[in-house]
Design a protein around this motif. Structure first.
Motif, PDB file in Angstrom:
ATOM      1  N   MET A 236       0.563  -1.337  -0.036  1.00  0.00           N
ATOM      2  CA  MET A 236      -0.111  -0.033  -0.018  1.00  0.00           C
ATOM      3  C   MET A 236       0.730   1.344  -0.071  1.00  0.00           C
ATOM      4  O   MET A 236       0.244   2.452   0.255  1.00  0.00           O
ATOM      5  CB  MET A 236      -0.962   0.089   1.286  1.00  0.00           C
ATOM      6  N   ARG A 237       2.011   0.956  -0.102  1.00  0.00           N
ATOM      7  CA  ARG A 237       3.085   2.080  -0.244  1.00  0.00           C
ATOM      8  C   ARG A 237       2.973   3.161   0.933  1.00  0.00           C
ATOM      9  O   ARG A 237       3.687   4.214   0.864  1.00  0.00           O
ATOM     10  CB  ARG A 237       2.867   3.046  -1.451  1.00  0.00           C
ATOM     11  N   LEU A 238       2.478   2.647   2.087  1.00  0.00           N
ATOM     12  CA  LEU A 238       2.543   3.414   3.172  1.00  0.00           C
ATOM     13  C   LEU A 238       4.004   3.545   3.700  1.00  0.00           C
ATOM     14  O   LEU A 238       4.687   4.210   4.206  1.00  0.00           O
ATOM     15  CB  LEU A 238       1.764   3.057   4.304  1.00  0.00           C
ATOM     16  N   TYR A 239       4.790   2.219   3.553  1.00  0.00           N
ATOM     17  CA  TYR A 239       6.054   2.050   4.002  1.00  0.00           C
ATOM     18  C   TYR A 239       6.562   1.169   2.716  1.00  0.00           C
ATOM     19  O   TYR A 239       5.840   0.331   1.820  1.00  0.00           O
ATOM     20  CB  TYR A 239       6.114   1.146   5.141  1.00  0.00           C
ATOM     21  N   GLY A 240       7.878   1.282   2.557  1.00  0.00           N
ATOM     22  CA  GLY A 240       8.337   0.852   1.342  1.00  0.00           C
ATOM     23  C   GLY A 240       8.850  -0.606   1.631  1.00  0.00           C
ATOM     24  O   GLY A 240       8.405  -1.179   2.719  1.00  0.00           O
ATOM     25  N   PRO A 241       9.263  -1.242   0.670  1.00  0.00           N
ATOM     26  CA  PRO A 241       9.884  -2.679   0.686  1.00  0.00           C
ATOM     27  C   PRO A 241      10.922  -2.746   1.691  1.00  0.00           C
ATOM     28  O   PRO A 241      11.099  -3.816   2.159  1.00  0.00           O
ATOM     29  CB  PRO A 241      10.525  -3.104  -0.826  1.00  0.00           C
ATOM     30  N   ARG A 242      11.462  -1.620   2.061  1.00  0.00           N
ATOM     31  CA  ARG A 242      12.825  -1.844   3.162  1.00  0.00           C
ATOM     32  C   ARG A 242      12.179  -2.283   4.306  1.00  0.00           C
ATOM     33  O   ARG A 242      12.956  -3.154   5.096  1.00  0.00           O
ATOM     34  CB  ARG A 242      13.308  -0.554   3.411  1.00  0.00           C
ATOM     35  N   GLU A 243      11.028  -2.235   4.808  1.00  0.00           N
ATOM     36  CA  GLU A 243      10.614  -2.462   6.248  1.00  0.00           C
ATOM     37  C   GLU A 243      10.470  -4.155   5.931  1.00  0.00           C
ATOM     38  O   GLU A 243      10.763  -4.935   6.943  1.00  0.00           O
ATOM     39  CB  GLU A 243       9.266  -1.922   6.559  1.00  0.00           C
ATOM     40  N   ARG A 501      14.772   6.749  17.281  1.00  0.00           N
ATOM     41  CA  ARG A 501      14.212   5.438  16.881  1.00  0.00           C
ATOM     42  C   ARG A 501      14.233   5.103  15.218  1.00  0.00           C
ATOM     43  O   ARG A 501      14.080   4.347  14.665  1.00  0.00           O
ATOM     44  CB  ARG A 501      12.622   5.122  17.532  1.00  0.00           C
ATOM     45  N   THR A 502      13.733   6.196  14.691  1.00  0.00           N
ATOM     46  CA  THR A 502      13.465   6.110  13.511  1.00  0.00           C
ATOM     47  C   THR A 502      14.559   6.307  12.389  1.00  0.00           C
ATOM     48  O   THR A 502      14.595   6.088  11.327  1.00  0.00           O
ATOM     49  CB  THR A 502      12.305   7.268  12.974  1.00  0.00           C
ATOM     50  N   LEU A 503      15.631   6.779  13.007  1.00  0.00           N
ATOM     51  CA  LEU A 503      16.790   6.832  11.999  1.00  0.00           C
ATOM     52  C   LEU A 503      17.251   5.488  11.532  1.00  0.00           C
ATOM     53  O   LEU A 503      17.237   4.402  12.320  1.00  0.00           O
ATOM     54  CB  LEU A 503      18.284   7.202  13.021  1.00  0.00           C
ATOM     55  N   GLN A 504      18.007   5.367  10.333  1.00  0.00           N
ATOM     56  CA  GLN A 504      18.424   4.319   9.824  1.00  0.00           C
ATOM     57  C   GLN A 504      19.796   4.495   9.575  1.00  0.00           C
ATOM     58  O   GLN A 504      20.509   4.864   8.860  1.00  0.00           O
ATOM     59  CB  GLN A 504      17.815   3.953   8.211  1.00  0.00           C
ATOM     60  N   ARG A 505      20.577   3.950  10.782  1.00  0.00           N
ATOM     61  CA  ARG A 505      22.001   4.254  10.826  1.00  0.00           C
ATOM     62  C   ARG A 505      22.614   3.325  10.054  1.00  0.00           C
ATOM     63  O   ARG A 505      22.556   2.160  10.065  1.00  0.00           O
ATOM     64  CB  ARG A 505      22.549   4.293  12.299  1.00  0.00           C
ATOM     65  N   ALA A 543      25.778   6.905  10.499  1.00  0.00           N
ATOM     66  CA  ALA A 543      24.358   7.829  10.520  1.00  0.00           C
ATOM     67  C   ALA A 543      23.498   7.577   9.480  1.00  0.00           C
ATOM     68  O   ALA A 543      23.565   6.754   8.967  1.00  0.00           O
ATOM     69  CB  ALA A 543      24.852   9.287  10.417  1.00  0.00           C
ATOM     70  N   ASP A 544      22.557   8.310   9.548  1.00  0.00           N
ATOM     71  CA  ASP A 544      21.401   8.047   8.813  1.00  0.00           C
ATOM     72  C   ASP A 544      21.505   8.950   7.290  1.00  0.00           C
ATOM     73  O   ASP A 544      21.493  10.053   7.403  1.00  0.00           O
ATOM     74  CB  ASP A 544      19.924   8.588   9.284  1.00  0.00           C
ATOM     75  N   PRO A 545      21.856   8.059   6.293  1.00  0.00           N
ATOM     76  CA  PRO A 545      22.370   8.813   5.128  1.00  0.00           C
ATOM     77  C   PRO A 545      21.561   9.909   4.612  1.00  0.00           C
ATOM     78  O   PRO A 545      21.879  10.948   4.169  1.00  0.00           O
ATOM     79  CB  PRO A 545      22.780   7.697   4.132  1.00  0.00           C
ATOM     80  N   THR A 546      20.209   9.321   4.373  1.00  0.00           N
ATOM     81  CA  THR A 546      19.282  10.477   3.785  1.00  0.00           C
ATOM     82  C   THR A 546      18.969  11.578   4.613  1.00  0.00           C
ATOM     83  O   THR A 546      19.036  12.708   4.180  1.00  0.00           O
ATOM     84  CB  THR A 546      17.649   9.498   3.777  1.00  0.00           C
ATOM     85  N   HIS A 547      18.947  11.555   6.022  1.00  0.00           N
ATOM     86  CA  HIS A 547      18.992  12.516   6.805  1.00  0.00           C
ATOM     87  C   HIS A 547      20.194  13.424   6.805  1.00  0.00           C
ATOM     88  O   HIS A 547      20.175  14.798   6.725  1.00  0.00           O
ATOM     89  CB  HIS A 547      18.619  12.345   8.342  1.00  0.00           C
ATOM     90  N   LEU A 548      21.556  12.966   6.920  1.00  0.00           N
ATOM     91  CA  LEU A 548      22.378  13.788   6.798  1.00  0.00           C
ATOM     92  C   LEU A 548      22.785  14.426   5.521  1.00  0.00           C
ATOM     93  O   LEU A 548      23.254  15.520   5.410  1.00  0.00           O
ATOM     94  CB  LEU A 548      23.676  12.589   6.927  1.00  0.00           C
ATOM     95  N   HIS A 549      22.082  13.793   4.409  1.00  0.00           N
ATOM     96  CA  HIS A 549      22.048  14.316   3.006  1.00  0.00           C
ATOM     97  C   HIS A 549      21.319  15.688   3.007  1.00  0.00           C
ATOM     98  O   HIS A 549      21.867  16.713   2.896  1.00  0.00           O
ATOM     99  CB  HIS A 549      21.414  13.319   2.122  1.00  0.00           C
ATOM    100  N   SER A 550      20.268  15.512   3.735  1.00  0.00           N
ATOM    101  CA  SER A 550      19.546  16.806   3.830  1.00  0.00           C
ATOM    102  C   SER A 550      20.350  17.994   4.510  1.00  0.00           C
ATOM    103  O   SER A 550      19.893  19.244   4.379  1.00  0.00           O
ATOM    104  CB  SER A 550      17.973  16.537   4.632  1.00  0.00           C
ATOM    105  N   VAL A 551      20.714  17.569   5.825  1.00  0.00           N
ATOM    106  CA  VAL A 551      21.538  18.505   6.565  1.00  0.00           C
ATOM    107  C   VAL A 551      22.531  19.315   5.729  1.00  0.00           C
ATOM    108  O   VAL A 551      22.337  20.374   5.792  1.00  0.00           O
ATOM    109  CB  VAL A 551      22.295  17.681   7.957  1.00  0.00           C
ATOM    110  N   PHE A 552      23.243  18.523   5.177  1.00  0.00           N
ATOM    111  CA  PHE A 552      24.404  19.076   4.182  1.00  0.00           C
ATOM    112  C   PHE A 552      23.658  20.025   3.043  1.00  0.00           C
ATOM    113  O   PHE A 552      23.896  21.347   2.920  1.00  0.00           O
ATOM    114  CB  PHE A 552      25.419  18.470   3.551  1.00  0.00           C
TER     115      PHE A 552
END
Ligand code: ADP
Length: 659
Positions: A236-243, A501-505, A543-552
């Protein structure tokens, strides 16, 4: 022609959805309430039902449930179309048999694509998901022990993983669903609501009378239901296949742990079902001074051992233990241990023996009376020994004498443990409240707002030509504000979803990350004739790459946007590890920030009054701060107006991760 029944209590919503679908070539039937929808579904036999959830009287869930209950309407696919987009809502939707879940606000193209997919029937064929085969495990002759080990390993490996992926509340709901489904397939699985805390997977009384392979098969049924729910959520695309991948990985870890555990290994190495191989025959314990088998190092030096039969009669004891108590071995062998246990500790002894019988191992603290009448406290570590039929025959106890201070330490450890439990429970409650708030924010507030926006859309489309200039302006103003409000709600939801908790480190090669940030900013750099210099050498950080990308990206973008120099220049650098923290900086030659504003710019929706003409909503820095803090780091700015600013942030350094 494909017929779609659209159900929504809001005429505005109904009109818009119906129009989108009829423009796409579908025949549309509409209903504004549950009872009417049910009647129309029976009469006109649509190929698909699109159902709003929030309706007065009979809500969307109920309509869906009834459609799926009735013989004649059961096969019509139902799509829930709603502003509610949290996992809790989707799970409820699954519960009542919904086939898909499209959040309102989904683009027209995606909505149509999903509808086409459902109509083609391809959504029904869920792909086979490879799941570890637990039935290849063989837990021996003790089903209760097998159930206990499965349960323990499940909570340790899988539940904690789900908690991290979905949060505690949603995980609870996911497990409840999987349990309910699995309980229909296996009588051993405790159905939802069986036990208040939801911790038990199996029904103990039934496990007792089952075989171990039935217990393992029941677990397999439960695990496959769990995977199925997660797959539906991913679908249902609420979450991706990663979960889904994470869940499978956790199940594999669990399988591995069990396959390696002695209880499972002992029997899984055998070819066929049969009694457990006998333990090495009972021989006299090693003489004092020699280490007892299976124990080594400091613990062994201080460990004494004792063998008891099922009635608690001493079968064997080592010299050292007997000496310590002031007896000879012959004095003790054949005596009930109870005779040297003070009255106040006898219940603990009984419980210890019971636990060893039930679970194969147990720990306890117990005092033994010496011949001179003084009491000696011991920490006992006890395991069961099995006979050739696989039944518990004896128990072996390694005893470590506790000095008074060690005993006190054990007591304070147990107090600490209780305190930690209390705090953990409080944290769980706070997390639940937090999720409720997020839920309200992303549903209850969005729903009326979406209606306002849609009504304004219809108003300007249908009456735009008839409106005079001031009227049109009012409508535009309301539209802008409503859109802004929707964006702000979106920002809040996005912000509050970032928690430790939600970080994907994962380990990140910072040099490569920055290269990708630079690529994503290329159009802006070109437009502004700006330059980004990445200087020095870079570490690998966890660290969480997606989030760190946003920070920079945010910091560099700000350095270029809030910059009036002819050649905006941003330098990005790494200052190494200071006091256990990696320190990074982003320096610009922009307009700078007044000292009194340097803290406020991190506040949500705050923008410098002098810079209101620049684009932005005042969210970027708050997001950066939230991300960095969730990682356990800090962020701050040093700036001189007219010269430029340097933003610093830190991330905790893990020595093992550093390059
Ligand atoms: P946004 O950029 O979306 O407005 P931010 O949270 O990123 O929001 O920044 C908040 C405010 O801080 C900006 O509106 C701007 O006024 C100021 N600011 C941020 N970065 C810089 C910078 N590098 N130089 C000068 N001012 C800045």
């Amino acid at each position: 022609m494909t017929r779609i029944l659209v159900v929504d209590d809001s005429p505005v919503e109904l009109k818009l959805t119906a129009r989108t679908l009829s423009q796409a070539g579908y025949e549309i039937v509409t209903a504004t309430g549950g009872p009417q929808a049910l009647a129309l579904a029976r009469q006109s036999r649509p190929d698909l039902v699109i159902l709003d959830l929030n309706m007065p009287g009979m809500d969307g869930y109920e309509v869906c449930r009834r459609l799926k209950e009735e013989e004649g309407t059961r096969d019509i696919p139902v799509v829930l179309y709603t502003v509610r987009d949290q996992i809790v809502d989707v799970l409820r939707g699954l519960e009542v048999g919904a086939d898909d879940f499209i959040p309102k606000g989904t683009s027209k193209e995606e909505m149509l694509a999903r509808i086409r997919r459902i109509l083609s029937g391809s959504f029904r064929s869920e792909r086979e998901i490879p799941l570890p085969d637990f039935s290849s495990l063989d837990g021996g002759a003790n089903p209760e022990l097998a159930a206990r080990l499965l349960e323990d390993a499940f909570h340790r490996e899988v539940r904690s993983c789900l908690n991290m992926l979905f949060g505690i509340h949603a995980t609870f709901l996911i497990l409840e669903r999987a349990r309910r489904q699995a309980a229909e397939r296996s009588p051993l699985i405790a159905p939802a609501g069986y036990e208040a805390l939801g911790a038990l997977l199996f029904i103990p009384e039934r496990v007792r009378n089952a075989s171990t392979s039935e217990v393992i098969a029941a677990f397999q049924a439960f695990a496959s239901e769990l995977v199925r729910v997660t797959a539906r959520l991913a679908h249902m695309r609420l979450y991706g296949p990663r979960e889904l991948d994470e869940l499978i990985r956790a199940l594999k870890r669990m399988f591995q742990t069990l396959a390696e555990s002695s209880a499972f290994r002992r029997s899984s190495t055998r070819d066929s079902e049969g009694p457990l191989p006998p333990e090495p025959s009972i021989r006299p314990l090693p003489p004092s001074g020699e280490k007892p088998p299976g124990v080594s190092g400091a613990q062994a030096e201080r460990s004494l051992s004792l063998l008891l039969d099922l009635r608690g009669i001493v079968q064997n004891v080592d010299d050292e233990m007997a000496n310590l108590l002031g007896y000879s071995r012959a004095d003790l062998i054949g005596q009930p241990l109870e005779t040297i246990v003070p009255e106040s500790d006898r219940e603990s002894l009984r419980q210890l023996l019971q636990r060893v019988r039930d679970h194969g191992e147990a720990h306890a603290r117990l005092r033994l009376r010496r011949r001179d009448g003084t009491l000696l406290p011991f920490a006992l570590s006890s395991t069961a020994l099995y006979d050739a039929q696989g039944a518990v025959a004896l128990s072996r106890h390694l005893a470590r004498p506790l000095s008074e201070s060690a005993e006190e330490r054990a007591l304070s450890e147990s107090l600490l443990y209780r305190e930690r439990e209390r705090l953990r429970q409080r944290l769980e409650r706070i997390e639940e409240e937090y999720e409720t708030l997020l839920h309200i924010l992303s549903h209850d507030l969005r729903q009326p707002l979406q209606i306002i926006l849609n009504a304004l859309h219809l108003l300007s489309e249908e009456y735009g030509m008839k409106m005079d200039e001031p009227m049109r302006e009012y409508v535009t103003t309301v539209q802008h504000s409503a859109l802004r409000l929707r964006e702000m709600i979106g920002d809040l939801v996005k912000l509050f979803r970032i928690t430790p908790r939600t970080l994907q480190r994962e380990p990140i090669d910072m040099a490569r990350l920055l290269e990708s940030v630079r690529r994503s900013l290329a159009p802006l750099l070109e437009r502004r004739g700006a330059q980004v210099d990445v200087v020095g050498s870079w570490p690998i950080v966890r660290a969480d790459p997606t989030h760190l990308h946003s920070v920079f990206a945010n910091l560099i973008e700000n350095g270029i946007i809030f910059n009036t120099s002819p050649r905006p220049t941003v330098e990005v650098g790494y200052s190494g590890v200071v006091d256990g923290e990696h320190t990074f900086y982003v320096r610009d030659n922009g307009m700078g920030i007044e000292p009194q504003q340097q803290e406020r710019i991190f506040q949500l929706f705050y923008r410098l009054p002098a810079q209101e003409d620049f684009p932005g909503r005042g969210v970027g820095l708050t997001l950066c701060q939230r991300i960095i803090q969730a990682h356990g780091g800090r962020i701050w700015v040093e700036s001189t107006p007219g010269v430029g600013s340097t933003f610093y942030f830190t991330l905790p350094a893990d020595p093992e991760e550093m390059s």
